[in-house]
Design an enzyme around this catalytic site. Structure first.
Site, PDB file in Angstrom:
ATOM      1  N   MET A   1     -30.310  32.295  81.870  1.00  0.00           N
ATOM      2  CA  MET A   1     -30.847  32.218  83.239  1.00  0.00           C
ATOM      3  C   MET A   1     -31.176  33.642  83.664  1.00  0.00           C
ATOM      4  SD  MET A   1     -28.143  29.371  84.583  1.00  0.00           S
ATOM      5  CE  MET A   1     -27.015  29.684  83.235  1.00  0.00           C
TER       6      MET A   1
ATOM      7  N   GLY B   1     -24.889  20.285  84.481  1.00  0.00           N
ATOM      8  CA  GLY B   1     -24.531  20.431  85.894  1.00  0.00           C
ATOM      9  C   GLY B   1     -23.959  19.156  86.482  1.00  0.00           C
TER      10      GLY B   1
ATOM     11  N   HIS C   1     -27.470  29.598  77.216  1.00  0.00           N
ATOM     12  CA  HIS C   1     -28.384  29.214  78.294  1.00  0.00           C
ATOM     13  C   HIS C   1     -28.742  30.471  79.071  1.00  0.00           C
ATOM     14  CE1 HIS C   1     -28.840  26.627  82.230  1.00  0.00           C
ATOM     15  NE2 HIS C   1     -29.969  27.228  81.880  1.00  0.00           N
TER      16      HIS C   1
ATOM     17  N   SER D   1     -18.873  24.225  79.203  1.00  0.00           N
ATOM     18  CA  SER D   1     -19.452  25.478  79.699  1.00  0.00           C
ATOM     19  C   SER D   1     -18.335  26.444  80.041  1.00  0.00           C
ATOM     20  CB  SER D   1     -20.286  25.224  80.952  1.00  0.00           C
ATOM     21  OG  SER D   1     -20.509  26.455  81.620  1.00  0.00           O
TER      22      SER D   1
ATOM     23  N   GLY E   1     -21.101  26.957  88.759  1.00  0.00           N
ATOM     24  CA  GLY E   1     -20.422  25.758  88.287  1.00  0.00           C
ATOM     25  C   GLY E   1     -19.888  24.975  89.478  1.00  0.00           C
TER      26      GLY E   1
HETATM   27  C1  DX5 Z   1     -25.163  26.157  86.138  1.00  0.00           C
HETATM   28  C2  DX5 Z   1     -24.781  26.185  84.684  1.00  0.00           C
HETATM   29  C3  DX5 Z   1     -23.981  25.020  84.207  1.00  0.00           C
HETATM   30  C4  DX5 Z   1     -22.715  24.805  84.978  1.00  0.00           C
HETATM   31  C5  DX5 Z   1     -21.986  23.597  84.535  1.00  0.00           C
HETATM   32  O1  DX5 Z   1     -25.991  27.238  86.383  1.00  0.00           O
HETATM   33  O2  DX5 Z   1     -25.956  26.231  83.883  1.00  0.00           O
HETATM   34  O3  DX5 Z   1     -23.724  25.143  82.813  1.00  0.00           O
HETATM   35  O4  DX5 Z   1     -21.880  25.888  84.888  1.00  0.00           O
HETATM   36  O5  DX5 Z   1     -20.797  23.550  85.271  1.00  0.00           O
HETATM   37  P1  DX5 Z   1     -20.279  22.231  85.971  1.00  0.00           P
HETATM   38  O6  DX5 Z   1     -20.047  21.245  84.872  1.00  0.00           O
HETATM   39  O7  DX5 Z   1     -19.038  22.663  86.656  1.00  0.00           O
HETATM   40  O8  DX5 Z   1     -21.352  21.743  86.904  1.00  0.00           O
HETATM   41 ZN    ZN Z   2     -25.828  26.030  81.684  1.00  0.00          ZN
END
Ligand code: DX5
Ligand code: ZN
Length: 230
Positions: free
Chosen positions: A72, A178, A70, A12, A148
Site C-alpha cells: 500500500m 479486511g 501487500h 495479517s 486492521g
Molecule cells: C488493511 C489491511 C488488511 C487488514 C486486515 O489495510 O490490508 O490486511 O489489516 O485486518 P483485519 O482482518 O483486522 O481487518
Molecule cells: Zn492487506
C-alpha cells in the site's frame, strides 16, 4: 462430485505483536496458516505506516508458507525489486499506486514473483480487465486500506461474484482482505474467494507464547468457509 476448491487462510501480521514478529509468524504457521500476509503502508497512499523491505527480509526465515506482501505504497515501482529480494512470494499492488500498472505487473513477473492487484472498495472491475493475463492474485479489499480491525464492507461480496465470472478458467486466485471473520468468511467464499486474509480474527485471544487460540481461530474460519462450499 468434484472436491471443493482449497481455501487458504492468510493471517495479517498487522494484528500481531510488532515487538515479536518472528515468533508470531512461526506461531501462525504452526497453527495452520497457509500464507502470511504482510501489510506494507507508507503514510501517503494510506494513512498509516508499517514497515519496509528490511523487516520483510528479517521475517522471511520465520514464514513457512507463502509470504504475501501487500504493498500500500505509491509510487510503487521503485520498491518492487527490494521487496522481491526480501523474499516475497506474492507482490500485490494497487492500480492507483502507479500510472503504468501494466508495467508494474510485468516487472513483478520478471522478478519471478506472483503478481497481485488489489481493488479498493471504490475501485471497479474495469481496473483488472486489461491486465487479467498478467495476474496470479486479485485482492478484493473488503475495507478501505490503512488499518486492521475495521468492519467488513458487504457490498464487496457482489464484486467477488462478478470477478469469479470474469476470471473464467484462468489460474487466478481471488483474495479478500479486511473484516474477515467466522461470520463474513462464508459470504465471500460462496461468492468465489480462495484466499482469506484475516488479522484481528486470527490473532485475537492468543500470543506467540499461547498460540492455541490462533489455531482455534484459523480452524474456525476455515470450517465456516468450507461449510459455504458444500
Ligand atoms: C488493511 C489491511 C488488511 C487488514 C486486515 O489495510 O490490508 O490486511 O489489516 O485486518 P483485519 O482482518 O483486522 O481487518
Ligand atoms: Zn492487506
Amino acid at each position: 462430485m468434484s472436491a471443493p476448491r482449497p481455501i487458504l487462510i492468510a493471517p495479517s501480521i498487522l494484528a500481531a505483536d510488532f515487538a515479536n514478529f518472528g515468533a508470531e509468524c512461526r506461531a501462525v504457521g504452526d497453527q495452520g496458516a497457509d500464507w502470511v500476509h504482510v501489510d506494507v503502508m507508507d503514510g501517503h497512499f494510506v494513512p498509516n505506516i508499517t514497515f519496509g523491505p528490511a523487516t520483510c527480509a528479517a521475517l522471511r526465515p520465520h514464514i513457512r508458507g507463502v509470504m504475501d506482501v501487500h504493498l500500500m505504497i505509491a509510487p510503487v515501482d521503485g520498491f518492487l525489486e527490494p521487496f522481491a529480494r526480501a523474499g516475497a512470494d506474492v507482490l500485490t499492488v494497487h492500480p492507483e499506486a502507479n500510472p503504468h500498472i501494466h508495467r508494474s505487473l510485468q516487472t513483478i513477473r520478471t522478478l519471478g514473483k506472483k503478481a497481485g492487484l488489489a481493488l479498493n472498495p471504490g475501485t471497479g472491475l474495469d481496473a483488472v480487465e486489461q491486465v487479467l493475463d498478467l495476474l496470479d492474485v486479485i485482492c478484493v479489499m473488503t475495507v478501505n486500506p490503512g488499518f486492521g480491525g475495521q468492519s467488513f464492507i458487504a457490498s464487496q461480496v457482489d464484486k467477488v461474484r462478478k470477478l469469479r465470472a470474469l476470471i473464467g478458467a484462468r489460474p487466478i486466485l481471488i483474495e479478500v482482505d479486511g473484516g474477515i471473520t467466522v461470520e463474513t468468511a462464508p459470504l465471500v467464499v460462496a461468492a468465489g474467494a480462495d484466499v482469506l486474509v484475516a488479522g484481528s480474527a486470527v490473532f485475537k485471544g492468543g500470543s506467540a507464547d499461547r498460540p492455541q487460540a490462533y489455531g482455534h481461530n484459523i480452524a474456525a474460519i476455515r470450517a465456516a468457509a468450507l461449510a459455504a462450499l458444500v
